[in-house]
Design an enzyme around this catalytic site. Structure first.
Site, mmCIF file in Angstrom:
data_model
loop_
_atom_site.group_PDB
_atom_site.id
_atom_site.type_symbol
_atom_site.label_atom_id
_atom_site.label_comp_id
_atom_site.label_asym_id
_atom_site.label_seq_id
_atom_site.Cartn_x
_atom_site.Cartn_y
_atom_site.Cartn_z
ATOM 1 N N HIS A 249 0.922 -1.171 0.090
ATOM 2 C CA HIS A 249 -0.025 -0.025 0.238
ATOM 3 C C HIS A 249 0.710 1.301 0.083
ATOM 4 O O HIS A 249 0.324 2.437 -0.293
ATOM 5 C CB HIS A 249 -1.012 0.049 1.284
ATOM 6 N N ASP A 283 0.014 -7.490 1.414
ATOM 7 C CA ASP A 283 0.798 -6.297 1.629
ATOM 8 C C ASP A 283 1.858 -5.888 1.441
ATOM 9 O O ASP A 283 2.366 -5.432 2.443
ATOM 10 C CB ASP A 283 0.004 -5.551 2.799
ATOM 11 N N SER A 361 4.879 2.377 7.792
ATOM 12 C CA SER A 361 4.455 1.123 7.069
ATOM 13 C C SER A 361 5.678 0.532 6.300
ATOM 14 O O SER A 361 6.490 1.431 5.633
ATOM 15 C CB SER A 361 3.453 1.581 5.981
#
Length: 511
Positions: A249, A283, A361
């Site tokens: 993402h 992801d 992230s």
């Protein structure tokens, strides 16, 4: 702190004056005046705020991915704070003897006279102790003759004393100078001289500082630049020949060639990166830069991780590069489903209380040895309280398997059983869609793994490999924690009793 003395800051010294009778008496001194006490102040507190977004499952805590805030990728922070009330002045402290007079002076202004008494009469030299004439027999006796010390001996003794005095003065002066020099310096510990600790000496490799020193040089900052803005995140070096791992993402906006991905290294250098491949199902994404001198991080065995062990998270939360936070492993095998646009990730996650925020992230979650046990990917949020201090990471075993797939083939796959789970079932376990509710979907894929194992429409699955499952997300996450070709055992509930079937997992290519 109380200060002493009058206006000059020193206490008045008592005067001495002669008494008429020949005695000495002190005069009263000024009492010490107390100074004001210290003022206590509260340091200002700073805070950051960032928007949260994510998928909220019914009746469950929302899980939010960490990247994706608008470029330049830095969120302004606003500091809040103030100062506490001033301290109260301390009470004056009386000095000297006697009660404190209203004027601030202690005792009377002069002491009482001290008399030496009457002077005794003198005795004439030609009289005895009683004042009478001396007895005729009291003639003076001749004084005995004393032998003198030779002058040479006296001179020798004087020279010896002089020599000893000079030597004693030299030695004593050196001692006094050494003591004085020590007293005039600010005391320092061995840490400052480099003999131990972290300041100037070797870092403890097991400390957070030691771990950070090893991991930071291999942690990178990622910028995605598009015409509409962009996003930022973190990543880390996977191989020395230029491969970098991050979250799918984080680079999603540029995945179709719509933007530029730039990797920023700790020394400030930047390299445009190629997207080797990505998978929204796990992801994860792999990038490559044109560098051959990188230092990779070691991937640990996440299956060996235990709850309670210390961990360190490193990344660029809110665009703050090189941020280090620490905590523990709070839970294992936590089923996390994260929505990202039209895609959805299913992660059998490591839960941690190490602070992670948007921008973390793709960054590493490492153990006490500085080895990667997971990739930070999501946080739990509450609609009213916001982030609640729970972070989730993709286990390193999954990261290794998926990254190797992407590097070798440019794509990733995930395991399947070939059955559709009913979303509105509320009983025990999870249910395969009943035949009368299929609505055009296949409850069990003909010829698929579940069909071959004997799973049928309407069957209720209560456990996988002996671990209970209560939601569809739990079952999917536990299946995707395996690799295609693995054999799993499903426990079915039929008429109040249980039976087991073995399913060899199939393979589906990730989008």
């Amino acid at each position: 702190m109380t200060t002493s003395g009058g206006p000059s800051g020193e206490q008045d010294r008592p005067e001495e004056r002669p008494h008429p009778d020949g005695a000495w008496a002190p005069t009263g001194g000024a009492a010490a005046a107390g100074g004001p006490g210290p003022t206590n102040a509260t340091a200002p507190m700073a805070g950051w705020s960032a928007p949260n977004q994510g998928y909220a499952a019914p009746g469950r805590t929302e899980v939010t991915t960490q990247g994706g805030y608008a470029s330049p990728g830095r969120t302004d922070g606003s500091a809040q704070g103030g100062y506490g009330p001033p301290g109260h002045p301390t009470q004056p402290t009386p000095r000297g003897t006697g009660a404190l007079a209203p004027s601030g002076f202690a005792g009377p202004t002069a002491g009482p006279s001290i008399s030496s008494g009457p002077t005794p009469p003198s005795v004439p030299a030609n009289q005895g102790p009683t004042g009478f004439p001396p007895h005729p027999g009291d003639a003076p006796r001749p004084r005995p003759r004393r032998r003198g010390v030779p002058a040479a001996v006296v001179a020798l003794l004087m020279a010896l004393c002089l020599l000893l005095g000079v030597l004693g003065g030299i030695v004593g002066g050196r001692v006094l100078l050494q003591d004085g020099s020590r007293g005039s310096e600010i005391p320092t510990s061995d840490v400052a001289t480099g003999s131990g600790g972290s300041a100037g000496g070797d870092l403890n490799p097991d400390s957070v500082a030691g771990i950070a020193a090893r991991v930071l040089p291999s942690t990178v900052y990622i910028e995605v630049r598009t015409g509409a803005g962009g996003s930022t995140g973190s990543g880390f070096v996977l191989r020395e020949d230029g491969y970098v791992v991050t979250n799918s993402h984080v680079i999603a906006a540029a995945s179709n060639g719509a933007g530029q991905v730039v990797v920023v290294f700790p020394d400030g250098s930047q390299e445009e990166a190629e997207i080797v491949g990505s998978t929204s199902d796990y992801d994860l994404a792999v990038l490559r830069v044109d560098r051959g001198d990188l230092t990779p991080l070691v991937l640990a065995d996440s299956d060996a991780v235990v709850v309670g062990e210390p961990v360190v998270a490193i990344g660029a939360p809110l665009g703050l590069e090189g941020t280090v936070t620490s905590g523990i492993v709070s839970a294992l095998d936590r089923p996390v489903s994260v929505a990202g646009g039209s895609d959805r990730s299913f992660i059998n996650a490591i839960q941690t209380d190490a602070a992670i925020n948007p921008g973390n992230s793709g960054g590493p979650l490492v153990n006490a040895s500085g080895e990667v046990i997971g990739v930070n990917t999501a946080i739990a949020t509450d609609q009213q309280a916001g982030a609640i201090g729970l972070g989730f990471a993709i286990p390193s075993v999954q990261v290794r398997r998926t990254a190797e797939q992407i590097i070798e083939t440019g794509r990733a796959t995930y395991p399947i059983i070939g059955a559709t789970i009913a979303g509105d079932y509320t009983g025990e376990g999870v249910q395969v869609v009943p035949a009368d509710q299929a609505d055009g979907v296949e409850p069990v894929t003909p010829g698929g793994p579940a069909d071959a194992a004997g799973l049928e429409a309407g069957d209720v699955i209560v456990a996988i490999d002996g671990e209970p499952v209560t939601t569809a997300d739990e079952l999917i996450v536990k299946i995707r924690a395996h690799a295609p070709g693995d054999v799993v055992t499903l426990t079915l509930l039929e008429d109040g009793s249980e039976r087991d079937i073995e399913v060899t997992l199939g393979e589906q290519e990730s989008q």
